[in-house]
Motif scaffolding. Structure first.
Motif, PDB file in Angstrom:
ATOM      1  N   GLU A 201       0.644  -1.140  -0.179  1.00  0.00           N
ATOM      2  CA  GLU A 201       0.011   0.136  -0.035  1.00  0.00           C
ATOM      3  C   GLU A 201       0.879   1.308  -0.166  1.00  0.00           C
ATOM      4  O   GLU A 201       0.821   2.238  -0.663  1.00  0.00           O
ATOM      5  N   ILE A 202       1.934   1.188   0.783  1.00  0.00           N
ATOM      6  CA  ILE A 202       2.749   2.392   0.839  1.00  0.00           C
ATOM      7  C   ILE A 202       3.524   2.667  -0.455  1.00  0.00           C
ATOM      8  O   ILE A 202       3.672   3.850  -0.949  1.00  0.00           O
ATOM      9  N   ALA A 203       3.926   1.480  -0.940  1.00  0.00           N
ATOM     10  CA  ALA A 203       4.814   1.615  -2.014  1.00  0.00           C
ATOM     11  C   ALA A 203       3.914   1.946  -3.437  1.00  0.00           C
ATOM     12  O   ALA A 203       4.342   2.930  -4.095  1.00  0.00           O
ATOM     13  N   LEU A 204       2.809   1.565  -3.338  1.00  0.00           N
ATOM     14  CA  LEU A 204       1.923   1.955  -4.640  1.00  0.00           C
ATOM     15  C   LEU A 204       1.283   3.607  -4.483  1.00  0.00           C
ATOM     16  O   LEU A 204       1.230   4.064  -5.558  1.00  0.00           O
ATOM     17  N   GLN A 205       1.125   3.825  -3.231  1.00  0.00           N
ATOM     18  CA  GLN A 205       0.800   5.215  -3.126  1.00  0.00           C
ATOM     19  C   GLN A 205       2.006   6.181  -3.315  1.00  0.00           C
ATOM     20  O   GLN A 205       1.698   7.278  -4.065  1.00  0.00           O
ATOM     21  N   ARG A 206       2.919   5.708  -3.043  1.00  0.00           N
ATOM     22  CA  ARG A 206       4.379   6.793  -3.217  1.00  0.00           C
ATOM     23  C   ARG A 206       4.371   6.887  -4.839  1.00  0.00           C
ATOM     24  O   ARG A 206       4.884   7.849  -5.419  1.00  0.00           O
ATOM     25  N   ALA A 207       4.323   5.698  -5.479  1.00  0.00           N
ATOM     26  CA  ALA A 207       4.533   5.528  -6.970  1.00  0.00           C
ATOM     27  C   ALA A 207       3.199   6.081  -7.744  1.00  0.00           C
ATOM     28  O   ALA A 207       3.234   6.271  -8.738  1.00  0.00           O
ATOM     29  N   LYS A 208       2.059   6.470  -7.246  1.00  0.00           N
ATOM     30  CA  LYS A 208       1.056   6.971  -7.715  1.00  0.00           C
ATOM     31  C   LYS A 208       0.480   5.934  -8.847  1.00  0.00           C
ATOM     32  O   LYS A 208       0.219   6.204  -9.763  1.00  0.00           O
ATOM     33  N   VAL A 209       0.430   4.710  -8.598  1.00  0.00           N
ATOM     34  CA  VAL A 209       0.023   3.487  -9.397  1.00  0.00           C
ATOM     35  C   VAL A 209      -1.610   3.351  -9.122  1.00  0.00           C
ATOM     36  O   VAL A 209      -1.886   3.218  -8.057  1.00  0.00           O
ATOM     37  N   LEU A 210      -2.136   3.827 -10.460  1.00  0.00           N
ATOM     38  CA  LEU A 210      -3.513   3.650 -10.305  1.00  0.00           C
ATOM     39  C   LEU A 210      -4.050   2.414 -10.582  1.00  0.00           C
ATOM     40  O   LEU A 210      -5.021   1.817 -10.128  1.00  0.00           O
ATOM     41  N   SER A 211      -3.534   1.651 -11.634  1.00  0.00           N
ATOM     42  CA  SER A 211      -3.853   0.392 -12.235  1.00  0.00           C
ATOM     43  C   SER A 211      -2.752  -0.269 -13.026  1.00  0.00           C
ATOM     44  O   SER A 211      -1.654   0.300 -13.399  1.00  0.00           O
ATOM     45  N   GLY A 212      -3.122  -1.578 -13.328  1.00  0.00           N
ATOM     46  CA  GLY A 212      -1.901  -2.147 -14.196  1.00  0.00           C
ATOM     47  C   GLY A 212      -1.101  -3.088 -13.657  1.00  0.00           C
ATOM     48  O   GLY A 212      -0.749  -2.750 -12.672  1.00  0.00           O
ATOM     49  N   TRP A 213      -1.153  -4.424 -13.939  1.00  0.00           N
ATOM     50  CA  TRP A 213      -0.438  -5.597 -13.071  1.00  0.00           C
ATOM     51  C   TRP A 213       1.101  -5.098 -13.511  1.00  0.00           C
ATOM     52  O   TRP A 213       1.992  -5.267 -12.526  1.00  0.00           O
ATOM     53  N   GLU A 214       1.614  -4.554 -14.716  1.00  0.00           N
ATOM     54  CA  GLU A 214       3.039  -4.190 -14.812  1.00  0.00           C
ATOM     55  C   GLU A 214       3.356  -3.137 -13.797  1.00  0.00           C
ATOM     56  O   GLU A 214       4.616  -3.202 -13.159  1.00  0.00           O
ATOM     57  N   ALA A 215       2.561  -2.082 -13.817  1.00  0.00           N
ATOM     58  CA  ALA A 215       2.856  -0.692 -12.950  1.00  0.00           C
ATOM     59  C   ALA A 215       2.678  -1.205 -11.460  1.00  0.00           C
ATOM     60  O   ALA A 215       3.833  -0.779 -10.804  1.00  0.00           O
ATOM     61  N   VAL A 216       2.147  -2.036 -11.076  1.00  0.00           N
ATOM     62  CA  VAL A 216       2.142  -2.531  -9.663  1.00  0.00           C
ATOM     63  C   VAL A 216       3.275  -3.083  -9.531  1.00  0.00           C
ATOM     64  O   VAL A 216       4.175  -3.193  -8.417  1.00  0.00           O
ATOM     65  N   SER A 217       3.844  -4.221 -10.229  1.00  0.00           N
ATOM     66  CA  SER A 217       5.045  -5.104 -10.081  1.00  0.00           C
ATOM     67  C   SER A 217       6.162  -3.895 -10.107  1.00  0.00           C
ATOM     68  O   SER A 217       7.463  -4.285  -9.017  1.00  0.00           O
ATOM     69  N   ASP A 218       6.182  -3.115 -11.014  1.00  0.00           N
ATOM     70  CA  ASP A 218       7.449  -2.227 -11.077  1.00  0.00           C
ATOM     71  C   ASP A 218       7.546  -1.591  -9.920  1.00  0.00           C
ATOM     72  O   ASP A 218       8.547  -0.976  -9.329  1.00  0.00           O
ATOM     73  N   ALA A 219       6.399  -1.036  -9.026  1.00  0.00           N
ATOM     74  CA  ALA A 219       6.352  -0.202  -7.966  1.00  0.00           C
ATOM     75  C   ALA A 219       7.175  -1.019  -6.798  1.00  0.00           C
ATOM     76  O   ALA A 219       7.332  -0.672  -5.746  1.00  0.00           O
ATOM     77  N   LEU A 220       6.968  -2.235  -6.778  1.00  0.00           N
ATOM     78  CA  LEU A 220       7.175  -3.145  -5.689  1.00  0.00           C
ATOM     79  C   LEU A 220       8.607  -3.889  -5.793  1.00  0.00           C
ATOM     80  O   LEU A 220       9.134  -4.773  -5.149  1.00  0.00           O
ATOM     81  N   THR A 221       9.571  -3.351  -6.666  1.00  0.00           N
ATOM     82  CA  THR A 221      10.853  -3.652  -7.123  1.00  0.00           C
ATOM     83  C   THR A 221      11.737  -3.924  -5.632  1.00  0.00           C
ATOM     84  O   THR A 221      12.406  -4.918  -5.686  1.00  0.00           O
ATOM     85  N   ALA A 222      11.441  -2.920  -4.853  1.00  0.00           N
ATOM     86  CA  ALA A 222      12.215  -2.915  -3.687  1.00  0.00           C
ATOM     87  C   ALA A 222      11.810  -3.685  -2.748  1.00  0.00           C
ATOM     88  O   ALA A 222      12.409  -3.953  -1.548  1.00  0.00           O
ATOM     89  N   ALA A 223      10.593  -4.467  -3.001  1.00  0.00           N
ATOM     90  CA  ALA A 223      10.020  -5.547  -1.860  1.00  0.00           C
ATOM     91  C   ALA A 223       9.757  -6.706  -2.633  1.00  0.00           C
ATOM     92  O   ALA A 223       8.568  -6.785  -3.297  1.00  0.00           O
TER      93      ALA A 223
END
Length: 854
Positions: free
Chosen positions: A345-367
């Motif tokens: 939740e914190i990572a997606l909020q900081r990355a401003k990810v709204l949708s998309g499986w690839e965008a979600v995965s990219d935002a969680l590279t550090a986790a």
């Protein structure tokens, strides 16, 4: 002896035992459905309801004229239509099958006679609809139709008793339908038959009810011969609102239990109020046995499945994704699930990810662990694409439940177990359905199944039962509470009857609006007649407007008033007061010297100045709120974008001089690159882009003017740290400086960008509550001759910096204040919640300090 429901079997046995008053061998007591199931199999197999529905739907979606006729924008809009057509076909079969068996041509003649009741204009307008109904109904009348098979089995029962003596007692609170009547006629021609139903002649009904509601009777009433009396056990309760009705209802049930009543019924005409009563009673540790149940779609188990379908349809929309992960059924066996969801939740909020499986995965590279969890979800979502048969869709759903650790968790939940059984039943029923369906069609079908299925929780405590009005037929209770006795719920709102007007339905022998209301009025009369203690309650006001009582109750009161009789008694509820010991709530003022942070930023110190408690909660305890993920950029996002643009712009100028004429294209190029990335994520960033376009010429002009004064860019967006010591402690000051300039004399100035105008920055300095500029001076490690705010919003097409007055003195005072405040915290000084309202308005920890309660 055939009764309507299994609940009546035990009631009938008890009634016989009371009459015989001794040991006896009871006759065979069962329901008609169970009686039919005792027949030896004849090879006839009825088509399952789900198979009928999807087969018909697959045929309907082939006809474009149907979508045009019923204004269907997509194929799935025809699914409810198929459901309605099948229900209407079943009604027609039950009403007309016996006459069709007697004369095959009778059905069409009766159909035409019914349509003749319509006007020529209406008949012409409805010709397509009526032809559709006739065609669908005739197509359903085959050997696999459940009603056809049921009727044949009923006739087999008649043949089975042809040569044996087996008298039949038919006991029912309502008149038999056409198929049942045909069965009884055939049975009565061969065996002794006794039909026991409620007598609705005037002489058998309470005189007051007969006078108030004559339309429920089967004969004419002589009102002059009636001897009226006020029903002694009937009371009314008009509550002020929904909560008042629920509280009064719960207290009434509690009072009845305390009086020794052990058989109490809550008749739920208003299901919302009834469920609130149930919640209040459960809070009082009184379990309510709900015989009606509620839709399976409203359970937590079904909501988890619905959340998954929405997640697939929305392609990993972030809010839906997080909601799905927070379901207790998802990854139920994962030990660190809560931590992974929080990290995500914190990572997606900081990355401003709204949708998309690839965008979600990219935002969680550090986790990596959280990224692996999202990859698993994406793999399962990939299986919910294309066209599949119903069995293939169920297989994909079952695989998803196993992979995501949901199956065992659902199996351990009562509603979840019923949901899994539903999937298994549909899979078995729809093996013969060879049509393929899209994901949207599968989702719509599954939602219909969840809506149609009722979840009834098993409960051994039967002292308080909740049931619908028709569930009280042929039953009596120690006391009855009917909630929802207003005009909206009593009588119930009429069901929509598509295709046919009531006059046509009457001719065809189908239920009409009048017949349904008449039966419901009889149910009310039976309830009042069979029970000595009945309370009818309703909300006297809804949404600030008067809410009228049921017209049936008004007519009953009017009847009593005309006869000069006492009005119906009012039900009074007394809720016992509770005496609580008052405990004053004081302003929190914690002291925690052991939690003094090791580092302090400018924003952290501003927080201490604004509200010591806010500093305690956010900097000392490390608490912070998580912002909602939104596709609307905020002003702070705009500021971040401008910082990136200006940092790249000035670093480029620092590496290689750029003539004044070429600076505008360079700034435009960098701005376009930064904003293009943001516009790909949200078109709402376009407004900020236009805002910056207006300010760019003024900013370039300001740079040229500043360079003419001898100042040039030295560094930007650079981190600084400085150790600040005092007698018995130390702390590290840290921060990121937006920009530093230097002149020919070697003097340096710190500049801070602000995405606002010059007037707002002057007010900011005048108030003296923001210590950002002197804090940067303490961080720099070198003497600074000046500190400036740079507004990035032009005023009259000009940008003019705002300089801090007495900058050196301000720095010295700030250093002394920091040392003094840090020493005070170290020595146990309290940190009260003394923030002013403008600070509290946007404070994340206001719920902790509970300002407003003290």
């Amino acid at each position: 002896m055939l009764v309507s429901t299994f609940a009546h079997i035990q009631l009938l046995k008890n009634a016989l035992a009371r009459q015989i008053d001794g040991a006896f061998i009871p006759p065979t007591m069962t329901s008609l459905s169970e009686y039919i199931r005792q027949l030896p199999p004849d090879g006839a197999t009825a088509t399952a309801a789900s198979e009928r529905l999807m087969s018909l739907y697959a045929d309907l979606r082939q006809h474009a004229w149907l979508k045009k006729l019923f204004s269907a924008r997509r194929n799935t809009d025809l699914l409810p239509l198929a459901e309605i057509l099948l229900a209407l076909s079943d009604e027609l079969t039950q009403a007309m099958l016996p006459s069709l068996k007697a004369s095959p041509d009778a059905g069409y003649a009766r159909w035409q006679a019914a349509l003749e009741q319509l006007s020529p204009v209406a008949r012409n307008l409805l010709s397509d609809e009526t032809q559709l109904v006739w065609t669908i109904w005739k197509s359903q009348l085959d050997a696999s139709d459940a009603n056809v098979i049921r009727y044949a089995q009923m006739m087999r029962l008649v043949q089975q008793v042809e040569h044996i003596q087996q008298p039949l007692f038919w006991i029912s609170p309502v008149a038999p339908d056409a198929m049942e009547q045909a069965f009884l006629d055939a049975y009565g021609a061969r065996q002794a038959l006794t039909v026991l139903t409620l007598d609705w002649h005037a002489h058998s009904v309470h005189s007051t009810y007969a006078a108030a509601w004559p339309e429920m009777l089967v004969d004419e009433m002589d009102s002059a011969a009636l001897s009226l009396a006020t029903p002694p056990g009937l009371k009314l309760h008009a509550a002020q609102n929904m909560e008042a009705e629920a509280r009064a209802g719960a207290q009434t049930v509690i009072d009845w239990l305390q009086q020794g009543k052990t058989n109490i019924a809550i008749v739920a005409q208003d299901r919302v109020v009834a469920r609130r009563i149930r919640a209040l009673l459960e809070r009082a540790q009184i379990v309510v046995a709900d015989e009606t149940g509620w839709k399976l779609s409203t359970t937590r188990a079904a909501s988890a499945i619905a959340a998954w379908l929405e997640l697939v349809a929305a392609r990993a929309e972030t809010v839906g994704l997080l909601d799905f992960l927070k379901s207790p059924f998802v990854f139920a066996d994962m030990a660190d699930k809560a931590e992974l969801v929080m990290v995500s939740e914190i990572a997606l909020q900081r990355a401003k990810v709204l949708s998309g499986w690839e965008a979600v995965s990219d935002a969680l590279t550090a986790a990596p662990a959280a990224q692996k969890m999202m990859t698993l979800l994406a793999q399962q979502a990939a299986g919910f694409t294309g066209r599949k048969t119903l069995c293939e869709w169920i297989a994909a759903t079952q695989q998803m439940l196993v992979t995501l650790g949901m199956r065992d968790a659902l199996q351990a939940d009562a509603a979840g177990a019923q949901l899994l059984q539903l999937l298994q039943d549909v899979a078995q029923d729809c093996v013969q359905v060879g049509h393929t369906f899209s994901f949207a069609e599968w989702r719509a079908f599954l939602n219909l199944q969840l809506e149609a299925k009722a979840f009834v929780q098993v409960n051994q405590d039967k002292r308080v039962v909740m049931l619908p009005l028709n569930g009280a037929r042929l039953r009596s209770f120690d006391a009855v509470l009917l909630v929802g006795a207003d005009a909206e719920h009593l009588p119930s709102q009429p069901m929509e009857t598509l295709f046919f007007a009531n006059v046509v339905r009457r001719e065809l022998g189908l239920a009409t609006r009048e017949s349904r209301q008449r039966q419901q009025l009889r149910d009310v009369t039976e309830l009042l007649s069979a029970n000595d203690c009945v309370v009818l309650s309703w909300q006297a006001h809804k949404n600030g407007e008067p809410n009228p009582v049921s017209p049936w109750i008004e007519r009953l009161e009017l009847c009593l008033a005309r006869a000069c009789l006492a009005p119906l008694a009012k039900h009074e509820v007394q809720i016992a007061p509770r005496h609580l010991q008052p405990t004053p709530v004081l302003m929190p003022a914690p002291a925690a010297p052991q939690l003094l942070p090791q580092k302090l930023s400018a924003s952290g110190y501003n927080s201490l100045v604004a509200c010591p408690y806010q500093f305690f909660a956010t900097r000392m305890l490390g608490l912070s709120g998580i912002d909602d993920v939104s596709d609307m950029p905020e002003k702070r996002d705009y500021g971040d974008w401008l910082h990136k643009i200006l940092a790249q712009f000035h670093q480029t100028l620092q590496e290689a001089p750029v003539p004044l004429a070429e600076r505008a294209p360079l700034l435009q190029q960098i701005s376009d690159r930064i904003f293009a990335h943001e516009l790909d994520k949200s078109a709402a960033a376009l407004g900020y882009y236009a805002r910056w376009q207006k300010a760019m010429p003024a900013y370039l002009e300001w740079i040229a003017e500043r360079e003419s004064q001898g100042w040039h860019f030295v560094l930007g967006e650079e981190k600084f740290e400085k150790l600040l010591r005092w007698e018995d402690g130390e702390i590290v000051l840290h921060g990121r400086v937006d920009r530093m300039d230097e002149n020919a004399s070697g003097e340096r100035a710190v500049l801070d960008y602000k995405s606002t105008n010059q007037g707002a920055l002057r007010d900011k300095l005048r108030q003296g509550e923001d210590h950002q500029l002197p804090f940067y001076g303490l961080l720099s490690g070198t003497a600074l001759s000046a500190a400036l705010y740079v507004p990035l919003e032009a005023t009259r097409d000009k940008i003019k910096e705002v300089e801090a007055p007495d900058y050196e003195v301000w720095q010295q005072n700030l250093e002394e204040q920091i040392v003094r405040n840090m020493q005070a915290i170290t020595h146990g000084a309290p940190l009260p919640a003394t923030g002013p309202e403008p600070v509290c308005q946007y404070c994340d920890v206001r719920g902790l300090c509970r300002k407003g309660a003290w």
